[in-house]
Design a protein around this motif. Sequence first.
Motif, short mmCIF file in Angstrom:
data_model
loop_
_atom_site.label_atom_id
_atom_site.label_comp_id
_atom_site.label_asym_id
_atom_site.label_seq_id
_atom_site.Cartn_x
_atom_site.Cartn_y
_atom_site.Cartn_z
N UNK A 1 0.77 -1.09 0.15
CA UNK A 1 0.02 -0.09 0.02
C UNK A 1 0.92 1.27 -0.01
N UNK A 2 0.58 2.16 -0.85
CA UNK A 2 1.51 3.23 -0.86
C UNK A 2 1.02 4.24 0.13
N UNK A 3 2.04 5.23 0.42
CA UNK A 3 1.86 6.00 1.68
C UNK A 3 0.66 6.95 1.88
N UNK A 4 0.52 7.53 0.35
CA UNK A 4 -0.91 8.35 0.31
C UNK A 4 -1.79 7.63 0.63
N UNK A 5 -2.13 6.25 -0.21
CA UNK A 5 -3.20 5.50 0.24
C UNK A 5 -3.47 5.07 1.60
N UNK A 6 -2.30 4.67 2.20
CA UNK A 6 -2.61 4.21 3.69
C UNK A 6 -2.96 5.37 4.20
N UNK A 7 -2.24 6.53 4.24
CA UNK A 7 -2.65 8.00 4.93
C UNK A 7 -4.23 8.04 4.74
N UNK A 8 -4.50 7.94 3.63
CA UNK A 8 -5.93 8.43 3.13
C UNK A 8 -7.02 7.51 4.11
N UNK A 9 -6.39 6.03 4.02
CA UNK A 9 -7.21 5.00 4.76
C UNK A 9 -7.50 5.20 6.09
N UNK A 10 -6.45 5.74 6.87
CA UNK A 10 -6.62 6.15 8.33
C UNK A 10 -7.30 7.32 8.43
N UNK A 11 -7.16 8.37 7.63
CA UNK A 11 -7.94 9.48 7.64
C UNK A 11 -9.38 9.33 7.65
N UNK A 12 -9.75 8.43 6.66
CA UNK A 12 -11.13 8.18 6.32
C UNK A 12 -11.72 7.20 7.62
N UNK A 13 -11.03 6.39 7.99
CA UNK A 13 -11.49 5.55 9.04
C UNK A 13 -11.48 6.19 10.42
N UNK A 14 -10.69 7.08 10.61
CA UNK A 14 -11.06 7.77 12.03
C UNK A 14 -12.51 8.88 11.78
N UNK A 15 -12.43 9.40 10.21
CA UNK A 15 -13.79 10.29 10.12
C UNK A 15 -14.94 9.45 10.42
N UNK A 16 -14.98 8.24 9.91
CA UNK A 16 -16.31 7.22 10.15
C UNK A 16 -16.37 6.78 11.50
N UNK A 17 -15.24 6.49 12.05
CA UNK A 17 -15.63 6.25 13.56
C UNK A 17 -16.17 7.37 14.23
N UNK A 18 -15.63 8.35 14.17
CA UNK A 18 -15.90 9.79 14.85
C UNK A 18 -17.45 9.92 14.48
N UNK A 19 -17.98 9.65 13.18
CA UNK A 19 -19.33 9.90 12.88
C UNK A 19 -20.31 8.72 13.60
N UNK A 20 -19.72 7.78 13.75
CA UNK A 20 -20.21 6.46 14.35
C UNK A 20 -20.41 6.88 15.93
N UNK A 21 -19.37 6.78 16.61
CA UNK A 21 -19.25 6.86 17.89
C UNK A 21 -18.89 8.25 18.49
N UNK A 22 -18.23 9.20 17.74
CA UNK A 22 -17.87 10.48 18.47
C UNK A 22 -16.39 10.30 19.20
N UNK A 23 -16.11 9.08 19.58
CA UNK A 23 -15.01 9.15 20.30
C UNK A 23 -13.80 8.23 20.06
N UNK A 24 -12.81 8.33 19.30
CA UNK A 24 -12.02 7.31 18.56
C UNK A 24 -10.53 7.33 19.17
N UNK A 25 -10.15 6.10 19.37
CA UNK A 25 -8.66 5.93 19.81
C UNK A 25 -8.14 4.96 18.72
N UNK A 26 -6.79 4.98 19.31
CA UNK A 26 -6.00 3.94 18.43
C UNK A 26 -6.43 2.43 18.36
N UNK A 27 -6.89 2.14 19.43
CA UNK A 27 -7.51 0.76 19.46
C UNK A 27 -8.78 0.64 18.57
N UNK A 28 -9.62 1.48 18.69
CA UNK A 28 -10.70 1.33 17.63
C UNK A 28 -10.64 1.41 16.26
N UNK A 29 -9.24 2.12 15.90
CA UNK A 29 -8.86 1.99 14.69
C UNK A 29 -8.34 0.52 14.11
N UNK A 30 -7.43 0.13 15.07
CA UNK A 30 -6.74 -1.17 15.09
C UNK A 30 -7.73 -2.07 14.64
#
Length: 122
Positions: A1-30
């Motif tokens: 996975x390229x750096x940009x793609x990986x970075x974007x995947x993390x940002x999108x995941x954080x965004x979706x988790x925030x929309x879903x639960x409002x509180x995001x930690x590293x463990x939630x992303x993992x």
Amino acid sequence: MRIRESEEMYLETIYLLQKRSGFVRSIDIAEELNYSRASVSRAVNLLQQKGYIRIAKNGEITFTEAGDERAVQIYERHEVITRVLMSLGADASLAEENACRIEHVISDELFEVLKNSGNGSD
């Protein structure tokens, strides 16, 4: 996975988790991405260094203004591309799966064409 793609995947995941639960930690992303805690820890530290996120003492991850703006752009690409693919006859799961890949490589110019085609806009 390229750096940009990986970075974007993390940002999108954080965004979706925030929309879903409002509180995001590293463990939630993992857990969401099924990645190791060590991989996520490295990634969120890089996102913090780039000025996209803040990590509070309690582990909560929040976006900076730049991070929020970038995450919204990435999510918009995903949504528009998914809708365009579905309008062309792809079922929802196939459209979602492929939008996840396409959103990271499509040029800004072609994305604007899709967005303004009538198929990708509400």
